[in-house]
Design a protein around this motif. Structure first.
Motif, mmCIF file in Angstrom:
data_model
loop_
_atom_site.group_PDB
_atom_site.id
_atom_site.type_symbol
_atom_site.label_atom_id
_atom_site.label_comp_id
_atom_site.label_asym_id
_atom_site.label_seq_id
_atom_site.Cartn_x
_atom_site.Cartn_y
_atom_site.Cartn_z
ATOM 1 N N TRP A 18 0.874 -1.190 0.000
ATOM 2 C CA TRP A 18 0.000 0.000 0.000
ATOM 3 C C TRP A 18 0.901 1.227 0.000
ATOM 4 O O TRP A 18 1.275 1.736 1.040
ATOM 5 C CB TRP A 18 -0.959 -0.002 1.204
ATOM 6 C CG TRP A 18 -2.034 1.049 1.097
ATOM 7 C CD1 TRP A 18 -2.113 2.241 1.791
ATOM 8 C CD2 TRP A 18 -3.179 1.032 0.242
ATOM 9 N NE1 TRP A 18 -3.219 2.945 1.407
ATOM 10 C CE2 TRP A 18 -3.911 2.225 0.464
ATOM 11 C CE3 TRP A 18 -3.679 0.123 -0.710
ATOM 12 C CZ2 TRP A 18 -5.088 2.542 -0.218
ATOM 13 C CZ3 TRP A 18 -4.849 0.426 -1.382
ATOM 14 C CH2 TRP A 18 -5.541 1.610 -1.130
ATOM 15 N N LYS A 20 3.568 3.576 -3.110
ATOM 16 C CA LYS A 20 4.531 3.397 -4.214
ATOM 17 C C LYS A 20 5.851 4.112 -3.944
ATOM 18 O O LYS A 20 5.872 5.174 -3.322
ATOM 19 C CB LYS A 20 3.922 3.958 -5.506
ATOM 20 C CG LYS A 20 2.660 3.218 -5.936
ATOM 21 C CD LYS A 20 2.050 3.846 -7.168
ATOM 22 C CE LYS A 20 0.603 3.442 -7.359
ATOM 23 N NZ LYS A 20 0.379 2.025 -7.631
ATOM 24 N N SER A 104 -7.640 -6.577 -11.342
ATOM 25 C CA SER A 104 -6.616 -5.985 -12.214
ATOM 26 C C SER A 104 -5.359 -6.856 -12.211
ATOM 27 O O SER A 104 -4.705 -6.999 -13.250
ATOM 28 C CB SER A 104 -6.319 -4.530 -11.850
ATOM 29 O OG SER A 104 -5.853 -4.439 -10.543
ATOM 30 N N SER A 138 0.352 -5.196 -7.968
ATOM 31 C CA SER A 138 0.108 -6.533 -7.427
ATOM 32 C C SER A 138 0.038 -7.598 -8.529
ATOM 33 O O SER A 138 -0.045 -8.784 -8.237
ATOM 34 C CB SER A 138 -1.200 -6.541 -6.624
ATOM 35 O OG SER A 138 -2.249 -6.054 -7.418
ATOM 36 N N ARG A 141 2.415 -10.866 -8.976
ATOM 37 C CA ARG A 141 2.190 -12.006 -8.084
ATOM 38 C C ARG A 141 1.229 -13.015 -8.712
ATOM 39 O O ARG A 141 1.260 -14.193 -8.363
ATOM 40 C CB ARG A 141 1.664 -11.510 -6.724
ATOM 41 C CG ARG A 141 2.641 -10.519 -6.036
ATOM 42 C CD ARG A 141 2.186 -10.151 -4.632
ATOM 43 N NE ARG A 141 0.790 -9.819 -4.565
ATOM 44 C CZ ARG A 141 0.272 -8.718 -4.008
ATOM 45 N NH1 ARG A 141 1.074 -7.817 -3.446
ATOM 46 N NH2 ARG A 141 -1.019 -8.515 -3.983
ATOM 47 N N ARG A 186 -4.947 2.800 -6.615
ATOM 48 C CA ARG A 186 -3.887 3.708 -7.066
ATOM 49 C C ARG A 186 -4.035 5.081 -6.424
ATOM 50 O O ARG A 186 -3.094 5.628 -5.879
ATOM 51 C CB ARG A 186 -3.933 3.820 -8.594
ATOM 52 C CG ARG A 186 -2.735 4.543 -9.154
ATOM 53 C CD ARG A 186 -2.463 4.141 -10.558
ATOM 54 N NE ARG A 186 -2.208 2.706 -10.660
ATOM 55 C CZ ARG A 186 -1.645 2.125 -11.714
ATOM 56 N NH1 ARG A 186 -1.267 2.854 -12.730
ATOM 57 N NH2 ARG A 186 -1.455 0.826 -11.743
ATOM 58 N N ASP A 276 -8.897 -6.215 1.592
ATOM 59 C CA ASP A 276 -8.105 -5.361 0.705
ATOM 60 C C ASP A 276 -8.867 -4.070 0.437
ATOM 61 O O ASP A 276 -9.624 -3.628 1.290
ATOM 62 C CB ASP A 276 -7.750 -6.145 -0.566
ATOM 63 C CG ASP A 276 -6.741 -7.238 -0.245
ATOM 64 O OD1 ASP A 276 -5.593 -6.886 0.037
ATOM 65 O OD2 ASP A 276 -7.123 -8.428 -0.204
HETATM 66 C C1 DP6 Z 1 -4.867 -3.471 -1.015
HETATM 67 O O1 DP6 Z 1 -1.955 -3.439 -7.246
HETATM 68 O O2 DP6 Z 1 -4.352 -2.662 -7.289
HETATM 69 O O3 DP6 Z 1 -4.826 -5.069 -2.760
HETATM 70 O O4 DP6 Z 1 -0.388 -0.799 -8.461
HETATM 71 O O5 DP6 Z 1 -1.957 1.095 -8.262
HETATM 72 O O6 DP6 Z 1 -2.604 -0.913 -9.608
HETATM 73 P P1 DP6 Z 1 -1.831 -0.389 -8.424
HETATM 74 O O7 DP6 Z 1 -2.502 -0.997 -7.101
HETATM 75 P P2 DP6 Z 1 -2.966 -2.475 -6.800
HETATM 76 O O8 DP6 Z 1 -2.991 -2.403 -5.201
HETATM 77 C C2 DP6 Z 1 -3.173 -3.518 -4.401
HETATM 78 C C3 DP6 Z 1 -3.493 -3.081 -3.016
HETATM 79 C C4 DP6 Z 1 -4.015 -4.145 -2.085
HETATM 80 C C5 DP6 Z 1 -2.873 -4.857 -1.361
HETATM 81 C C6 DP6 Z 1 -2.081 -5.867 -2.165
HETATM 82 O O9 DP6 Z 1 -2.654 -6.548 -3.027
HETATM 83 O O10 DP6 Z 1 -0.869 -6.001 -1.891
#
Ligand code: DP6
Length: 321
Positions: A18, A20, A104, A138, A141, A186, A276
């Motif tokens: 959480w 960047k 996503s 994410s 992964r 984001r 999440d």
């Molecule tokens: C809370 O990967 O959707 O799920 O990189 O901006 O596209 P962007 O964000 P994203 O964020 C994931 C946030 C989360 C925690 C996690 O999956 O690690």
């Protein structure tokens, strides 16, 4: 080859990302550990656009006006393949999109996998990770199965640290709302990075949480993993809450579900949960306890539906012609 279809599954982080380190490259500021699930999936078909240079993206049957989320990934891959024309991308999710179920991540991972095959690139994992991260932090992964680490300390190394068959846990997802979230991850994580007084300590505690979770996975210690995962999740929720404006993705139904799940645990059933950027509650349990938990939750008024999953495999091509 004229078209390729690939599949990828969502992943749920047990140690969360959480925030960047860099907006342009979309590099996460911290390491994360996730588990890739099965049953839920994104399927992506890709072919070259023979008519125009335009990229076309059809998501769940609907042509998207904005290519913003896919453009950086496609630009990166087009540079490698020297391709200057457009692609037609058709993606379908068999689960609610943008509702905190990592659509996503699975969408981007399936796209990168399909593109790699269509253009015969045979990219190494680190390039697939780079291409995926540009779409979603994410997403790398979901390229891999089982328990996966995305290590921000060592050059965004992404690897499976435990295969699905080596620790076959079960996952139950309580869907409490089908609506798309109003604030994207984001946007949300940028607000948190800039405004939360807890952001620095969140970042500082990442290394230790990663070490604890890794050790728990190595030892297959369900309780240790559950403890660090829940603590990490609540730390992220506190960072969200203390942001300005305050961010909350949970609904009353989510809280009802959490209370119910805690009661089930109090009765002696081993489980832990994570949340999440959305109102859905993800429960991780041992396969032998799944039916008991299911029975208790199925009739709960806050659970609109209950999705069952196991730990799943990484992104792969399922059809090419
Ligand atoms: C809370 O990967 O959707 O799920 O990189 O901006 O596209 P962007 O964000 P994203 O964020 C994931 C946030 C989360 C925690 C996690 O999956 O690690």
């Amino acid at each position: 080859m004229s078209k390729v279809i690939s599949i990828a599954h969502p992943n749920f982080a047990l140690i969360k990302y959480w925030g960047k380190a860099d907006l342009k490259s979309n590099t996460p500021a911290m390491s994360s550990i996730s588990l890739t699930i099965d049953t839920l999936s994104s399927t992506t078909k890709i072919s070259k656009n023979r008519q125009t240079n335009e990229n076309i993206w059809i998501l769940n049957g609907k042509k998207q006006e904005q290519m913003r989320q896919l453009d950086p990934t496609l630009e990166y891959l087009n540079r490698i393949s020297n391709y200057t024309s457009g692609c037609i991308i058709e993606s379908n999710n068999n689960f609610p999109t943008s509702a905190g179920l990592a659509s996503s991540a699975s969408g981007i991972a399936s796209l990168v996998t399909a593109y790699d095959r269509l253009f015969g690139l045979n990219l190494k994992l680190d390039s697939l990770v780079q291409a995926s991260i540009l779409g979603s932090g994410s997403a790398p992964r979901s390229l891999l199965g089982g328990f996966v680490i995305l290590d921000a300390e060592i050059g965004l190394n992404c690897e499976t640290i435990c295969q699905p068959e080596d620790w076959p846990l079960s996952v139950l997802i309580c869907i409490t709302d089908y609506k798309e979230k109003t604030i994207s991850s984001r946007e949300g994580m940028e607000i948190s990075r800039k405004t939360s007084p807890l952001y620095k300590s969140w970042l500082d505690s990442n290394k230790k949480d990663i070490q604890t979770a890794k050790a728990a996975i190595d030892e297959k210690s369900f309780n240790n993993l559950g403890e660090v995962a829940e603590k990490n999740c609540y730390k992220m929720l506190e960072v969200m809450k203390s942001s300005d404006p305050s961010i909350n993705y949970l609904s009353k139904q989510t809280i009802d579900c959490i209370n119910k799940v805690r009661k089930i645990r109090d009765k002696g059933v081993d489980l832990f949960y994570t949340l999440d950027a959305g109102p859905q509650l993800k429960i991780i349990c041992k396969p032998e306890d799944k039916e008991t938990i299911k029975r208790d939750l199925e009739k709960h008024p806050s659970v609109l539906s209950l999705v069952e999953a196991n730990i799943g495999f990484g992104a792969r091509v399922i059809n090419e012609s």
